[in-house]
Design a protein around this motif. Structure first.
Motif, short mmCIF file in Angstrom:
data_model
loop_
_atom_site.label_atom_id
_atom_site.label_comp_id
_atom_site.label_asym_id
_atom_site.label_seq_id
_atom_site.Cartn_x
_atom_site.Cartn_y
_atom_site.Cartn_z
N THR A 230 0.83 -1.50 0.15
CA THR A 230 0.33 -0.09 -0.02
C THR A 230 1.00 1.27 0.30
OG1 THR A 230 -1.74 -1.38 1.11
CG2 THR A 230 -1.70 1.13 1.16
N THR A 231 1.84 1.59 1.21
CA THR A 231 3.09 2.81 1.02
C THR A 231 3.46 2.60 -0.70
OG1 THR A 231 2.37 2.55 3.24
CG2 THR A 231 4.76 3.49 2.33
N GLY A 232 4.08 1.27 -1.08
CA GLY A 232 4.84 1.50 -2.06
C GLY A 232 4.41 2.06 -3.12
N GLU A 233 2.95 1.74 -2.93
CA GLU A 233 2.02 2.22 -4.53
C GLU A 233 2.00 3.75 -4.88
OE1 GLU A 233 -1.18 -0.79 -4.87
OE2 GLU A 233 0.67 -2.20 -6.25
N LYS A 234 1.98 4.16 -3.38
CA LYS A 234 1.60 5.84 -3.11
C LYS A 234 3.08 6.11 -3.77
CE LYS A 234 -1.56 5.72 0.70
NZ LYS A 234 -0.84 5.91 2.17
N LEU A 235 4.14 5.86 -4.10
CA LEU A 235 5.38 5.93 -4.76
C LEU A 235 4.56 6.32 -5.72
CD1 LEU A 235 8.47 6.49 -3.35
CD2 LEU A 235 8.81 5.40 -5.87
N ILE A 236 5.59 4.39 -6.39
CA ILE A 236 5.26 4.15 -7.58
C ILE A 236 4.38 4.52 -7.98
CG2 ILE A 236 4.57 1.62 -8.82
CD1 ILE A 236 5.65 0.39 -6.85
N ASN A 237 3.03 4.76 -8.41
CA ASN A 237 1.79 5.47 -8.96
C ASN A 237 2.16 7.54 -8.96
OD1 ASN A 237 0.78 3.06 -9.17
ND2 ASN A 237 -0.38 3.25 -7.70
N ASN A 238 2.80 7.97 -8.32
CA ASN A 238 3.54 9.09 -9.01
C ASN A 238 4.53 10.18 -9.40
OD1 ASN A 238 4.28 12.35 -7.81
ND2 ASN A 238 3.20 11.95 -5.98
N SER A 239 3.95 10.14 -10.03
CA SER A 239 4.94 10.65 -11.19
C SER A 239 5.82 11.94 -11.24
CB SER A 239 3.89 11.49 -12.50
OG SER A 239 3.96 12.42 -12.18
N LYS A 240 6.10 12.40 -10.02
CA LYS A 240 6.77 12.53 -9.53
C LYS A 240 8.12 12.22 -8.88
CE LYS A 240 4.74 16.50 -8.04
NZ LYS A 240 3.31 16.50 -8.46
N TYR A 241 8.29 10.32 -8.69
CA TYR A 241 9.34 9.78 -8.34
C TYR A 241 9.48 9.12 -9.18
CZ TYR A 241 7.46 12.51 -3.76
OH TYR A 241 6.96 13.07 -3.42
N ALA A 242 9.33 8.69 -10.66
CA ALA A 242 8.67 7.72 -11.53
C ALA A 242 10.94 7.42 -12.09
CB ALA A 242 9.32 8.68 -13.12
N LEU A 243 10.88 6.19 -12.64
CA LEU A 243 12.23 5.62 -12.89
C LEU A 243 12.68 7.07 -13.90
CD1 LEU A 243 11.63 2.33 -13.09
CD2 LEU A 243 12.14 3.30 -11.08
N ALA A 244 14.63 6.61 -13.74
CA ALA A 244 14.83 8.10 -14.66
C ALA A 244 15.17 7.16 -15.93
CB ALA A 244 16.69 7.83 -14.51
N ALA A 245 15.07 8.18 -16.46
CA ALA A 245 15.36 7.19 -18.06
C ALA A 245 15.66 6.54 -19.20
CB ALA A 245 14.80 8.25 -19.49
N THR A 246 17.32 5.83 -18.02
CA THR A 246 18.15 5.78 -17.87
C THR A 246 18.51 4.65 -17.09
OG1 THR A 246 20.29 6.97 -18.74
CG2 THR A 246 18.74 6.09 -20.93
N TYR A 247 19.02 3.83 -17.26
CA TYR A 247 19.61 3.15 -15.65
C TYR A 247 20.96 4.15 -15.34
CZ TYR A 247 22.50 0.75 -12.12
OH TYR A 247 22.77 -0.55 -11.34
N SER A 248 22.42 4.30 -16.01
CA SER A 248 23.42 5.41 -15.82
C SER A 248 23.60 6.77 -15.60
CB SER A 248 24.36 5.11 -17.16
OG SER A 248 23.33 5.51 -18.28
N GLU A 249 22.33 7.19 -15.79
CA GLU A 249 22.29 8.87 -15.53
C GLU A 249 21.98 8.86 -14.12
OE1 GLU A 249 17.86 10.16 -16.84
OE2 GLU A 249 18.91 9.08 -18.47
N ASN A 250 21.29 8.30 -13.18
CA ASN A 250 21.47 8.09 -11.99
C ASN A 250 22.72 8.14 -11.71
OD1 ASN A 250 18.40 7.57 -10.99
ND2 ASN A 250 19.12 5.15 -12.34
N PHE A 251 23.68 7.60 -11.83
CA PHE A 251 25.23 7.88 -11.29
C PHE A 251 26.28 9.05 -12.38
CE2 PHE A 251 23.01 3.43 -10.97
CZ PHE A 251 23.25 4.44 -9.92
#
Length: 493
Positions: A230-251
């Motif tokens: 329940t808690t995690g889905e509140k984050l997942i369903n919020n576009s403000k916390y979306a995955l970055a477009a590519t993995y490498s750009e996190n670093f």
């Protein structure tokens, strides 16, 4: 500790995360305590900046926290610290330096956060939005301090606002259940008070999503799987916390405003170094070469998974060190294992007008949205059966590469693999294995025996996991001695 805390302040330059760097020349503006300091909005903001400032300390977050993962099958500790070798091989005792450093800094986080929680409400010359945000940050960081204490030590003392009022700091341990309830209560308050996101001037502050992410992790460690979903889905369903477009750009330095970074250490060149970079990169490149990846981790990556190249440097790989010499080859003499963590090797691009060499103008991830995606996937698999987490696992895999085949009817084996490659080098592996071992989902002793047998002899990786002793680390002996018998040592130490 004292009832009246002496508070040191400094001017904030560029961003809040530059606060009180130890090598800055500061002009003392006065001596303040809790009776005369909390006057206005600036005082509140600076108080919170003092909590963030702790994240800079290498004995708190960067090197020290990584050390608590080196027992895992992903690392060889490397380096020349005897205390690290003892933690890696699980031969540490209650006098281990890292065990002591960790306790001290986490309680300093609790201390500074509680100080803010007590005193910021007394300020009247402050806008409601900043007051709410500051209180939310304080509640989050107190929860974060207790979270890391709980994960590392298990049962620990909870020091309440009433204890502060009475200067009562010699407190016996609370049960792990009570500590979890304290963390949960603080995080729920933080979720209510924190904004969803920030403007450019405040990138790096913890947000509502940060608190949701940590609460999800708490529920997973608490084995409250429906609550984690329940808690995690509140984050997942919020576009403000979306995955970055590519993995490498996190670093890369481009990640400072990434939606995926829920919590990070924000560096600033010549002001605040990223100790992750300093400790991870090879000595010949200006680092210390600690925490070198093992071949078993490299072998875990699937063919066509670009996360391997983004995570690891292997012999023969090329990288621009930003020294004007062009690409430099990663050679076998740079690492005893044949690998280094590329995700923390960030250098200025060739010809940059900003400088050369190691680039500290990026944010080191401490918690990412993909971690939460995979925790929710795990909770669904464990409560609803194989396949229930496929959609979330595949979101993470598709972000990595469209060439990775989607999982179908994935169970814990697939989930464990995905967490290992997605979060490699980010301090999750050892704790993941221990919480799974507690539920008989893996055999951590067998996993570590296999890693030991595969490690080169000169790496001296001799870890032997003993249940239940090694699920938690000992309370620092110095703290037990100071308590005059109030603090009791953890079992088996």
């Amino acid at each position: 500790m004292k009832t009246k805390y002496i508070i040191y302040t400094c001017l904030l330059a560029v961003t809040f995360s530059t606060a009180c760097k130890k090598n800055l020349d500061l002009t003392q503006k006065g001596v303040y305590n809790t009776d005369n300091y909390f006057r206005n909005e600036t005082d509140a903001v600076n108080t919170i900046s003092g909590i963030y400032n702790l994240l800079e300390q290498e004995d708190y977050i960067s090197h020290a926290e990584t050390t608590f993962d080196v027992a895992s099958d992903d690392y060889w500790r490397s380096g020349d610290h005897a205390e690290d070798e003892a933690i890696e091989n699980l031969t540490y005792n209650a006098s281990n330096a890292q065990v002591n450093f960790s306790w001290t800094y986490k309680y300093e986080t609790v201390n500074r956060s509680t100080n803010a929680i007590i005193n910021i409400p007394k300020i009247t010359n402050i806008t409601p939005a900043i007051k709410d945000r500051s209180m939310g940050e304080a509640y989050f960081f107190r929860a974060f301090g207790y979270w890391r204490l709980m994960v590392i030590y298990g049962d620990v003392p909870i020091i309440s606002e009433e204890d502060y009022a009475k200067s009562n700091f010699n407190i016996p341990k609370s049960s792990i259940e009570e500590v979890r309830k304290q963390i949960e209560a603080d995080l729920l308050k933080a979720i209510d008070l924190l904004p969803e996101s920030y403007g450019a001037a405040d990138f790096g502050r913890v947000s509502k999503g940060t608190a949701l992410g940590l609460l999800t992790k708490l529920y997973m460690y608490w084995e409250k799987l429906p609550e984690a979903i329940t808690t995690g889905e509140k984050l997942i369903n919020n576009s403000k916390y979306a995955l970055a477009a590519t993995y490498s750009e996190n670093f890369t330095r481009a990640n400072k405003n990434s939606t995926e970074l829920l919590m990070s250490v924000q560096g600033l060149q010549n002001v605040m170094s990223n100790d992750y970079t300093v400790y991870y990169i090879p000595r010949a490149w200006g680092g210390y070469g600690f925490s070198q990846p093992l071949k078993g981790l490299a072998d875990e990556f699937e063919l066509n998974d670009p996360r391997k190249a983004a995570t690891l440097l292997s012999v023969g790989d090329k990288i621009d060190l930003g020294d004007g010499k062009g690409d430099t080859e990663f050679t076998s003499d740079l690492s005893s294992t044949g690998y280094s963590f590329r995700k923390y090797a960030v250098f200025f691009p060739a010809g940059s007008s900003e400088g050369n060499g190691v680039d500290h103008n990026y944010a080191v991830p401490l918690m990412r949205s993909s971690d939460i995606y995979l925790l929710v996937a795990e909770a669904k698999i464990r409560t609803q059966g194989a396949g229930a987490g496929d959609a979330l696992i595949n979101q993470v895999r598709r972000r990595a590469s469209v060439l990775l085949p989607p999982v179908v009817n994935a169970g814990m084996k697939e989930l464990i693999h995905e967490r290992r490659v997605e979060l490699a080098g980010e301090g999750e592996r050892h704790q993941d294995l221990m919480r799974w071992d507690k539920k008989n989902l893996v055999d951590i002793a067998a996993i570590y025996n296999l890693a030991k047998s595969k490690a080169p002899v000169d790496q001296n990786k001799t870890v032997t996991f003993i249940r239940p002793k090694h699920y938690y680390y000992p309370i620092p002996q110095v703290e037990i001695d100071k308590s005059n018998g109030v603090l009791k040592q953890n079992p088996n130490y």
